[in-house]
Design an enzyme around this catalytic site. Structure first.
Site, mmCIF file in Angstrom:
data_model
loop_
_atom_site.group_PDB
_atom_site.id
_atom_site.type_symbol
_atom_site.label_atom_id
_atom_site.label_comp_id
_atom_site.label_asym_id
_atom_site.label_seq_id
_atom_site.Cartn_x
_atom_site.Cartn_y
_atom_site.Cartn_z
ATOM 1 N N GLY A 1 -9.166 -14.452 49.572
ATOM 2 C CA GLY A 1 -7.580 -14.629 49.334
ATOM 3 C C GLY A 1 -7.140 -16.025 49.321
ATOM 4 O O GLY A 1 -6.222 -16.407 48.729
ATOM 5 N N LYS B 1 -26.725 -3.870 49.349
ATOM 6 C CA LYS B 1 -25.570 -4.359 50.207
ATOM 7 C C LYS B 1 -26.402 -3.906 51.792
ATOM 8 O O LYS B 1 -26.940 -3.069 51.825
ATOM 9 C CB LYS B 1 -24.401 -3.436 50.528
ATOM 10 C CG LYS B 1 -23.138 -3.858 50.935
ATOM 11 C CD LYS B 1 -22.710 -5.268 50.164
ATOM 12 C CE LYS B 1 -21.160 -5.412 50.028
ATOM 13 N NZ LYS B 1 -20.922 -6.026 48.684
ATOM 14 N N GLY C 1 -4.646 -10.885 52.340
ATOM 15 C CA GLY C 1 -6.037 -11.239 52.957
ATOM 16 C C GLY C 1 -5.924 -12.871 52.568
ATOM 17 O O GLY C 1 -5.586 -13.463 51.582
ATOM 18 N N GLY D 1 -9.032 -14.687 54.112
ATOM 19 C CA GLY D 1 -10.151 -15.151 54.381
ATOM 20 C C GLY D 1 -10.565 -15.966 53.144
ATOM 21 O O GLY D 1 -9.669 -16.530 52.359
ATOM 22 N N ASN D 2 -12.041 -16.152 52.892
ATOM 23 C CA ASN D 2 -12.427 -17.068 52.022
ATOM 24 C C ASN D 2 -11.848 -16.890 50.595
ATOM 25 O O ASN D 2 -11.459 -17.328 49.938
ATOM 26 C CB ASN D 2 -14.009 -17.065 51.787
ATOM 27 C CG ASN D 2 -14.639 -17.646 50.698
ATOM 28 O OD1 ASN D 2 -14.586 -17.309 49.665
ATOM 29 N ND2 ASN D 2 -14.818 -18.979 51.239
HETATM 30 N N1 GLU Z 1 -20.428 -9.915 48.688
HETATM 31 C C1 GLU Z 1 -20.073 -10.314 47.252
HETATM 32 C C2 GLU Z 1 -19.749 -9.168 46.579
HETATM 33 O O1 GLU Z 1 -19.277 -8.126 47.090
HETATM 34 C C3 GLU Z 1 -21.070 -11.309 46.825
HETATM 35 C C4 GLU Z 1 -22.240 -10.628 46.607
HETATM 36 C C5 GLU Z 1 -23.691 -11.413 45.808
HETATM 37 O O2 GLU Z 1 -23.284 -12.686 45.599
HETATM 38 O O3 GLU Z 1 -24.612 -10.996 45.896
HETATM 39 O O4 GLU Z 1 -19.620 -9.194 45.107
#
Ligand code: GLU
Length: 424
Positions: free
Chosen positions: A232, A115, A227, A229-230
């Site tokens: 929700g 992350k 939520g 956003g994308n």
């Molecule tokens: N940010 C998204 C998650 O938390 C997608 C991560 C990704 O596709 O690498 O699962």
């Protein structure tokens, strides 16, 4: 010095993953993990803290702080989103990278977990400042990412436009086309069909399996979604299209409720015009907290973390909680839900549809072979349904929560990969 039940002592306590300590402690004792196994799970393999300059529209330069944590890559290259948030900390990024490691393992795709993010309120930046910030952050971490190392994607307050800048900046640095370095890209730049709504659809596919297990018909349920956003918004849209009744939705400005059900396409239009779902004609305005404790059968937290906590858990009326956000429920709330026999479908399973289609996108990029939407959706459904059934079966067998079962499945798969590599 941290000494826990099984007397683990680390030299680098600063880097311990809080999530492992607080949430997986009991599971680790139950699984009787060895000291070596615990050491391997407790700490990220690599953490980067970067400071980088961004030129503002005023002509002045400001330094920003960013992170990237590659938690574990035993099962494949690290994979995980990038979030832009003013309150982001390294601890959050580390916990989220650990969750990504578990998420990829629970749905059995060949990735580890990572992350990243930047401490910034993107709403305070102009479009050009946002682009310069994205590019400068990527320059700072460009040596550590790559299609076979670590692959970013969208997360909170980042989207496909930002993924396009990431791609472009990385390709300028490397001097060659490398679409597989980032997922969640626009389709024109190598993105996958279905990726932008895959997190929401993946969650709905597991929800439908859960309803089957409990013999609940879709006509019988009221749904509340926190939520818009994308994730929700797409969840509300898909549920509405599939004939479910969504009675409440919210965004950061507040929520709305209509017991008879909301006309979601009209709410989407209202939000587009006014900037919020609040004040939608024919509905009543409510707070975000009122939404979480509203009279619904299914509650879908699709916003930020720790929304369901010791303050409101006892008042939650839903029978099923589908965690489309990452870590929306605290341990205290988790315990309350277990006592109340609420079925909680944990984030690492419920919202894994996003990373599953990211895996398809990465694979299409590497093979230079692009799939029709039907193929993406068929393969997504297969993975989500199988994963739900794997977790559900383990949860019945072990008489534990779905979260514990999902963690158990994931931890075993990660340790198995480590063993095969000779690290255990
Ligand atoms: N940010 C998204 C998650 O938390 C997608 C991560 C990704 O596709 O690498 O699962």
């Amino acid at each position: 010095m941290i000494i826990r039940n099984h007397e683990r002592i680390h030299a680098d306590e600063e880097n311990l993953c809080k999530k492992c300590i607080s949430e997986l402690e009991d599971l680790y004792s139950y699984l009787e993990l060895s000291r070596e196994e615990l050491d391997l799970l407790d700490m990220p393999r690599r953490s980067f803290t970067v400071h980088f300059p961004v030129q503002l529209d005023s002509g002045k330069t400001k330094m920003f702080l960013g992170y990237r944590v590659q938690y574990n890559d035993a099962r494949g290259p690290a994979k995980g989103g990038i979030r832009f948030h003013p309150e982001l900390t390294l601890d959050d990024v580390r916990d989220l990278a650990f969750l990504m490691t578990l998420k990829c393992a629970v749905v059995n795709i060949p990735f580890g977990g990572s992350k990243g993010g930047v401490v910034v309120n993107p709403k305070e930046l102009s479009r050009h400042e946002l682009e310069r910030l994205t590019r400068s952050y990527i320059r700072a971490i460009s040596d550590y990412i790559g299609p076979y190392k670590d692959i970013p994607a969208p997360d909170v307050y980042t989207d496909e436009k930002i993924m396009a800048w990431i791609l472009d900046e990385y390709e300028r640095i490397k001097g060659e086309h490398t679409p597989a370095v980032v997922t969640g890209k626009p389709i024109e730049l190598g993105g996958s069909k279905g990726r932008n709504y895959s997190t929401s659809l993946g969650g709905i596919l597991v929800l439908e399996e859960a309803l089957k297990k409990r013999s609940i018909r879709k006509q019988e349920v009221n749904i509340a979604i926190q939520g818009f956003g994308n994730v929700g918004e797409n969840a509300a849209r898909i549920l509405h299209e599939r004939g479910y009744k969504v009675i409440a939705v919210s965004d950061s400005k507040g929520g709305i409720i209509a017991e008879g059900g909301l006309d979601i396409p009209a709410v989407m239009k209202h939000k587009e015009q006014s900037g919020s779902v609040v004040d939608f004609a024919g509905s009543k305005n409510i707070t975000n907290d009122e939404l979480l404790t509203s009279d619904c059968d299914i509650l879908i937290p699709a916003a930020l973390s720790e929304q369901l906590n010791e303050k409101n858990a006892a008042d939650v009326k839903a029978k099923i909680v589908l965690e489309l956000a990452n870590a929306p429920t605290t341990i205290e709330a988790d315990n309350v839900f277990s006592d109340k026999k609420i079925m909680l479908i944990p984030d690492i399973l419920a919202n894994a549809g996003g990373v599953v289609v990211s895996y398809f996108e990465w694979s299409q990029n590497l093979n230079n072979d692009y799939w029709e939407e039907d193929k993406v959706l068929e393969k997504l459904e297969k993975i989500m349904v199988t994963s739900f059934n794997d977790v559900h079966a383990l949860c019945q067998e072990e008489n534990c929560s779905m979260r514990t079962a999902a963690y158990q499945l994931a931890v075993k798969r990660i340790l198995y990969a480590e063993r095969l590599r000779g690290n255990l």
